[in-house]
Design a protein around this motif. Structure first.
Motif, PDB file in Angstrom:
ATOM      1  N   LEU A 100       0.830  -1.289  -0.171  1.00  0.00           N
ATOM      2  CA  LEU A 100      -0.024  -0.004   0.240  1.00  0.00           C
ATOM      3  C   LEU A 100       0.938   1.403   0.003  1.00  0.00           C
ATOM      4  CD1 LEU A 100      -2.748  -0.999   2.589  1.00  0.00           C
ATOM      5  CD2 LEU A 100      -2.898  -1.173   0.158  1.00  0.00           C
ATOM      6  N   LYS A 101       2.366   1.065  -0.162  1.00  0.00           N
ATOM      7  CA  LYS A 101       3.164   2.153  -0.114  1.00  0.00           C
ATOM      8  C   LYS A 101       3.152   3.185   1.174  1.00  0.00           C
ATOM      9  CE  LYS A 101       3.132   2.405  -5.099  1.00  0.00           C
ATOM     10  NZ  LYS A 101       4.614   1.756  -5.022  1.00  0.00           N
ATOM     11  N   GLN A 102       2.932   2.634   1.958  1.00  0.00           N
ATOM     12  CA  GLN A 102       2.794   3.291   3.445  1.00  0.00           C
ATOM     13  C   GLN A 102       4.124   2.716   4.251  1.00  0.00           C
ATOM     14  OE1 GLN A 102      -0.619   2.273   5.859  1.00  0.00           O
ATOM     15  NE2 GLN A 102      -2.025   2.704   4.081  1.00  0.00           N
ATOM     16  N   LEU A 103       4.993   2.153   3.759  1.00  0.00           N
ATOM     17  CA  LEU A 103       6.098   1.613   4.517  1.00  0.00           C
ATOM     18  C   LEU A 103       7.241   1.316   3.504  1.00  0.00           C
ATOM     19  CD1 LEU A 103       5.310  -0.413   7.558  1.00  0.00           C
ATOM     20  CD2 LEU A 103       6.569   1.757   7.516  1.00  0.00           C
ATOM     21  N   LEU A 104       8.365   1.848   3.572  1.00  0.00           N
ATOM     22  CA  LEU A 104       9.685   1.348   2.897  1.00  0.00           C
ATOM     23  C   LEU A 104      10.159   0.121   3.226  1.00  0.00           C
ATOM     24  CD1 LEU A 104      11.467   4.890   2.742  1.00  0.00           C
ATOM     25  CD2 LEU A 104      10.157   3.774   0.944  1.00  0.00           C
ATOM     26  N   LEU A 105      10.753  -0.316   2.031  1.00  0.00           N
ATOM     27  CA  LEU A 105      11.398  -1.840   2.693  1.00  0.00           C
ATOM     28  C   LEU A 105      12.275  -2.059   3.772  1.00  0.00           C
ATOM     29  CD1 LEU A 105      11.306  -4.629   1.668  1.00  0.00           C
ATOM     30  CD2 LEU A 105      13.123  -4.151  -0.039  1.00  0.00           C
ATOM     31  N   GLY A 106      13.170  -0.742   3.536  1.00  0.00           N
ATOM     32  CA  GLY A 106      14.243  -0.760   5.033  1.00  0.00           C
ATOM     33  C   GLY A 106      13.388  -0.508   6.126  1.00  0.00           C
ATOM     34  N   ASP A 107      12.414   0.245   6.372  1.00  0.00           N
ATOM     35  CA  ASP A 107      11.458   0.292   7.416  1.00  0.00           C
ATOM     36  C   ASP A 107      10.937  -0.930   7.976  1.00  0.00           C
ATOM     37  OD1 ASP A 107      12.031   3.205   7.413  1.00  0.00           O
ATOM     38  OD2 ASP A 107      10.268   3.679   6.608  1.00  0.00           O
ATOM     39  N   ILE A 108      10.601  -1.928   6.878  1.00  0.00           N
ATOM     40  CA  ILE A 108      10.152  -3.078   7.248  1.00  0.00           C
ATOM     41  C   ILE A 108      11.109  -4.021   7.822  1.00  0.00           C
ATOM     42  CG2 ILE A 108       8.775  -5.167   6.492  1.00  0.00           C
ATOM     43  CD1 ILE A 108       7.592  -3.468   4.511  1.00  0.00           C
ATOM     44  N   SER A 109      12.380  -3.778   7.366  1.00  0.00           N
ATOM     45  CA  SER A 109      13.473  -4.557   7.711  1.00  0.00           C
ATOM     46  C   SER A 109      13.929  -4.285   9.112  1.00  0.00           C
ATOM     47  CB  SER A 109      14.620  -4.407   6.706  1.00  0.00           C
ATOM     48  OG  SER A 109      15.825  -4.968   7.449  1.00  0.00           O
ATOM     49  N   ALA A 110      14.046  -2.896   9.513  1.00  0.00           N
ATOM     50  CA  ALA A 110      14.256  -2.178  10.695  1.00  0.00           C
ATOM     51  C   ALA A 110      13.359  -2.878  11.807  1.00  0.00           C
ATOM     52  CB  ALA A 110      14.194  -0.866  10.388  1.00  0.00           C
ATOM     53  N   PHE A 111      12.101  -2.522  11.386  1.00  0.00           N
ATOM     54  CA  PHE A 111      10.771  -2.914  12.099  1.00  0.00           C
ATOM     55  C   PHE A 111      10.948  -4.363  12.886  1.00  0.00           C
ATOM     56  CE2 PHE A 111       6.721  -4.005  13.906  1.00  0.00           C
ATOM     57  CZ  PHE A 111       6.317  -3.019  14.670  1.00  0.00           C
ATOM     58  N   VAL A 112      11.228  -5.264  11.872  1.00  0.00           N
ATOM     59  CA  VAL A 112      11.232  -6.574  12.111  1.00  0.00           C
ATOM     60  C   VAL A 112      12.326  -7.098  13.128  1.00  0.00           C
ATOM     61  CG1 VAL A 112      11.898  -9.224  10.994  1.00  0.00           C
ATOM     62  CG2 VAL A 112      10.131  -7.550  10.236  1.00  0.00           C
ATOM     63  N   LEU A 113      13.771  -6.397  13.093  1.00  0.00           N
ATOM     64  CA  LEU A 113      15.015  -6.381  13.782  1.00  0.00           C
ATOM     65  C   LEU A 113      14.473  -6.017  14.857  1.00  0.00           C
ATOM     66  CD1 LEU A 113      17.826  -5.502  11.175  1.00  0.00           C
ATOM     67  CD2 LEU A 113      17.180  -7.616  11.929  1.00  0.00           C
ATOM     68  N   TYR A 114      13.688  -4.825  15.188  1.00  0.00           N
ATOM     69  CA  TYR A 114      13.481  -4.466  16.326  1.00  0.00           C
ATOM     70  C   TYR A 114      12.433  -5.186  17.227  1.00  0.00           C
ATOM     71  CZ  TYR A 114      16.115   0.031  16.009  1.00  0.00           C
ATOM     72  OH  TYR A 114      16.928   1.009  15.931  1.00  0.00           O
ATOM     73  N   SER A 115      11.753  -5.973  16.242  1.00  0.00           N
ATOM     74  CA  SER A 115      10.674  -6.744  16.968  1.00  0.00           C
ATOM     75  C   SER A 115      11.252  -7.659  17.421  1.00  0.00           C
ATOM     76  CB  SER A 115       9.488  -7.155  15.771  1.00  0.00           C
ATOM     77  OG  SER A 115      10.224  -7.911  14.820  1.00  0.00           O
ATOM     78  N   ARG A 116      12.194  -8.466  16.854  1.00  0.00           N
ATOM     79  CA  ARG A 116      13.151  -9.610  17.293  1.00  0.00           C
ATOM     80  C   ARG A 116      13.854  -9.358  18.665  1.00  0.00           C
ATOM     81  NH1 ARG A 116      13.635 -13.798  14.221  1.00  0.00           N
ATOM     82  NH2 ARG A 116      15.257 -14.674  15.132  1.00  0.00           N
ATOM     83  N   LYS A 117      14.301  -8.060  18.718  1.00  0.00           N
ATOM     84  CA  LYS A 117      15.129  -7.495  19.795  1.00  0.00           C
ATOM     85  C   LYS A 117      14.094  -7.455  20.915  1.00  0.00           C
ATOM     86  CE  LYS A 117      19.154  -5.235  18.322  1.00  0.00           C
ATOM     87  NZ  LYS A 117      20.105  -6.181  19.170  1.00  0.00           N
ATOM     88  N   LEU A 118      12.887  -6.835  20.594  1.00  0.00           N
ATOM     89  CA  LEU A 118      11.828  -6.582  21.811  1.00  0.00           C
ATOM     90  C   LEU A 118      11.422  -8.016  22.296  1.00  0.00           C
ATOM     91  CD1 LEU A 118       9.735  -4.646  22.904  1.00  0.00           C
ATOM     92  CD2 LEU A 118       8.058  -5.394  21.262  1.00  0.00           C
ATOM     93  N   LEU A 119      10.925  -9.035  21.440  1.00  0.00           N
ATOM     94  CA  LEU A 119      10.693 -10.448  21.943  1.00  0.00           C
ATOM     95  C   LEU A 119      11.647 -11.150  22.367  1.00  0.00           C
ATOM     96  CD1 LEU A 119       8.229 -11.010  18.756  1.00  0.00           C
ATOM     97  CD2 LEU A 119       7.596 -10.272  21.137  1.00  0.00           C
ATOM     98  N   GLY A 120      13.075 -10.813  22.194  1.00  0.00           N
ATOM     99  CA  GLY A 120      14.029 -11.615  22.581  1.00  0.00           C
ATOM    100  C   GLY A 120      14.312 -11.763  24.011  1.00  0.00           C
ATOM    101  N   PRO A 121      14.015 -10.526  24.647  1.00  0.00           N
ATOM    102  CA  PRO A 121      14.156 -10.650  26.096  1.00  0.00           C
ATOM    103  C   PRO A 121      13.044 -11.484  26.733  1.00  0.00           C
ATOM    104  CG  PRO A 121      14.517  -8.519  25.468  1.00  0.00           C
ATOM    105  CD  PRO A 121      14.182  -9.252  24.302  1.00  0.00           C
ATOM    106  N   PHE A 122      12.114 -11.671  26.312  1.00  0.00           N
ATOM    107  CA  PHE A 122      10.836 -12.612  26.736  1.00  0.00           C
ATOM    108  C   PHE A 122      11.207 -13.937  26.902  1.00  0.00           C
ATOM    109  CE2 PHE A 122       8.652  -8.552  25.752  1.00  0.00           C
ATOM    110  CZ  PHE A 122       7.839  -8.507  27.115  1.00  0.00           C
ATOM    111  N   ASN A 123      11.962 -14.205  25.611  1.00  0.00           N
ATOM    112  CA  ASN A 123      12.321 -15.601  25.468  1.00  0.00           C
ATOM    113  C   ASN A 123      13.383 -15.899  26.327  1.00  0.00           C
ATOM    114  OD1 ASN A 123      10.509 -16.077  23.348  1.00  0.00           O
ATOM    115  ND2 ASN A 123      12.309 -15.473  21.713  1.00  0.00           N
ATOM    116  N   GLU A 124      14.380 -14.994  26.659  1.00  0.00           N
ATOM    117  CA  GLU A 124      15.576 -15.210  27.649  1.00  0.00           C
ATOM    118  C   GLU A 124      14.988 -15.326  28.752  1.00  0.00           C
ATOM    119  OE1 GLU A 124      18.200 -11.711  26.758  1.00  0.00           O
ATOM    120  OE2 GLU A 124      18.778 -12.560  24.769  1.00  0.00           O
TER     121      GLU A 124
END
Length: 572
Positions: free
Chosen positions: A267-291
């Protein structure tokens, strides 16, 4: 948990520095996904449409940030290891100091192996958790907050996708933590019981073999071992379920984010780099819960271990001296007990209406059948226990009016259970006095009949006795403890079956030496061998906690009462 945190507050400056290191390290690491997204965004559609200068610039910054973050993480780990070891050292010292101040009754109620387990194993568990898990928890908090802020900046819509999953992870983790906490308490308790039994088995190994009870003791050990294994399995089984379950929930959340991100990109509301960064941040956000889910079992184990340690530290110390208590100096040795009643357990009296008097220089013997209460009298004289009623007086002072240290220093003791420590023969004999010369030690050793066998040792008086004196016979250890008592300047002497581990010939020599050394001292002797106390000034015959009769050997034999029967049973 609160007690452990209050304890850790003693290292608040170190912990504050650790928090700063964790904050700086994680903030630098959080810059990585953002730089990665910027690098992706400089890539345009079409062949060769890549601004490599900016890509290399962002890549270089990422490497620099990650290197500095790694160095700070290393410094944080070293600092936390230092804090953990300092914490463990302090806890051990406080536990050991508390053990020295606890009443004798505490050690009567608790197994030695369980106490050792608290001093060693439980404190090590706490220290390991502090050095490892604390760092992860602190880093997790910084990572979660930082990642959430960056994700909101990139796309609040995608953050809403994750809102439904994170509370589920938190709720499940809290629920399982409450459920497994009692299991880890039970695991620590069963480990302590197992250590206590092992300590008993090792101590009594000769007796076990002598009576051929190996199979029976093996079966008993198997029961305790099975209980410990089951407790450990239950705690670890349910504790290990937390990590995979939380990881599954988080992966579902990550999947939802990926799908929603793809839709927003179309829908052209996000750039590819923004999605990539968001996914990486989401992994960092969820990582502590796993740890956190993976280390929850370690944290639970540490909390259970800390409870066992703090129970010792907070155990009521031995009764303190009352205000105005006097120091018993130059004791004369006049001892009186009046209408004393005592019981270890309520409604089960051991000593009943006991009264006696020992004048300066007298030898008082206490005899009677096993379990009559003889050793309990010694415990009361030394004030290891206080009577429920009645009075015990020394030189006119009631026991509670005398400082405990000076009261016990006025007695020298030789117990039936010998105790020697790892050190030289000289140090073991001189244990009760400071600044004792070699000549004084030798004199006491000769008087106790121990000098000859000490001379035959490899290094004489400088020979090191191994732990618990395993390189000495029971008789030799008994002689050493008798020499130790002879060297004491105390005006009162307690001998609890002091010659039970020596042969008849040695016993005669010791008796002659003691008659000389006991001049001017008030002596209390507990003896089963009635031949050793025939010269006593007063023989007190006790049965079922009461005084049956008292008098000299001659007087009691003429009465032909309880003492006469005891004597006849030994020499008939």
């Amino acid at each position: 948990m609160k007690r452990l945190l209050r304890y850790m507050a003693n290292y608040k400056y170190h912990l504050f520095l650790a928090l700063l290191l964790a904050l700086a390290s994680n903030l630098l690491a959080l810059a990585g996904p953002m730089l990665s997204g910027k690098a992706v965004n400089v890539i345009s559609e079409g062949k060769g449409a890549v601004e490599f200068n900016k890509v290399w610039y962002y890549a270089g910054l990422m490497i620099a940030f990650y290197v500095v973050s790694a160095l700070l993480s290393y410094a944080l780990s070293v600092l936390m290891l230092h804090i953990a070891q300092r914490l463990a050292g302090r806890m051990r010292k406080e536990v050991f100091d508390r053990l020295l101040s606890l009443p004798v009754g505490y050690f009567d109620r608790n197994q030695a192996g369980d106490i050792i387990s608290r001093v060693s194993y439980d404190i090590d568990v706490v220290a390991t958790s502090v050095s490892n898990d604390f760092v992860q928890v602190v880093a997790s908090v910084v990572t979660v907050v930082g990642s959430l802020v960056m994700m909101i900046v990139i796309s609040p819509k995608l953050v809403l996708v994750m809102v439904f999953m994170i509370p589920l992870s938190i709720y499940y983790t809290r629920y399982m933590a409450k459920k497994t906490r009692p299991m880890f308490r039970k695991r620590s308790a069963k480990a302590g019981e197992l250590n206590g039994m092992v300590e008993e088995l090792i101590t009594g190994q000769k007796t076990i073999q002598a009576y051929a009870r190996e199979k029976v003791m093996t079966e008993r050990f198997d029961v305790k071992n099975e209980e410990a294994v089951c407790a450990y399995y239950d705690a670890e089984y349910y504790g290990s379920m937390i990590g995979p379950t939380v990881n599954f929930i988080n992966n579902c959340s990550l999947t939802a984010v990926t799908v929603a991100g793809a839709v927003l990109y179309l829908l052209k509301q996000l750039l590819l780099g923004d999605i990539s960064a968001f996914v990486l941040y989401s992994r960092k956000l969820l990582g502590p819960f796993n740890e956190l889910a993976n280390v929850i079992s370690e944290i639970q184990s540490a909390l259970s271990a800390s409870e066992r340690v703090f129970r010792v530290i907070e155990e009521p110390a031995e009764t303190k001296d009352i205000d105005g208590a006097v120091a018993l100096e130059n004791a004369k040795g006049n001892v009186m007990m009046e209408n004393v009643n005592f019981s270890y357990v309520p409604d089960r009296p051991i000593i009943r209406d006991w009264s006696m008097r020992a004048k300066t220089g007298q030898l008082v013997a206490i005899v009677g059948p096993t379990g009559a209460g003889k050793t309990t009298i010694i415990n009361l004289l030394m004030r290891f226990y206080d009577p429920q009623s009645g009075e015990i007086r020394v030189d006119g002072y009631e026991n509670r009016e005398i400082t405990m240290k000076s009261l016990r220093a006025s007695y020298a003791m030789v117990l039936q259970e010998t105790w020697v420590f790892e050190g030289t023969v000289h140090e073991n004999i001189a244990y009760g006095r400071e600044g004792v010369s070699r000549e004084e030690v030798i004199k006491a050793a000769k008087a106790a009949g121990v000098h000859e066998f000490v001379k035959r040792l490899p290094e004489g008086y400088d020979t090191v006795i191994t732990e618990d004196g395993v390189n000495l016979s029971k008789g030799q250890k008994q002689l050493l403890t008798i020499a130790r008592a002879m060297l004491s300047e105390a005006k009162m002497l307690i001998l609890d079956e002091a010659t039970s581990n020596v042969d008849t010939r040695t016993e005669l020599r010791i008796r002659e030496a003691m008659l000389k050394l006991m001049q001017g001292k008030t002596c209390f002797v507990i003896a089963h061998r009635l031949s050793t106390i025939q010269n006593a000034d007063n023989i007190i015959v006790v049965n079922n906690g009461k005084i049956e009769e008292s008098g000299t050997h001659t007087e009691l034999m003429k009465k032909q009462g309880f003492y006469y029967k005891l004597y006849a049973s030994q020499f008939q």
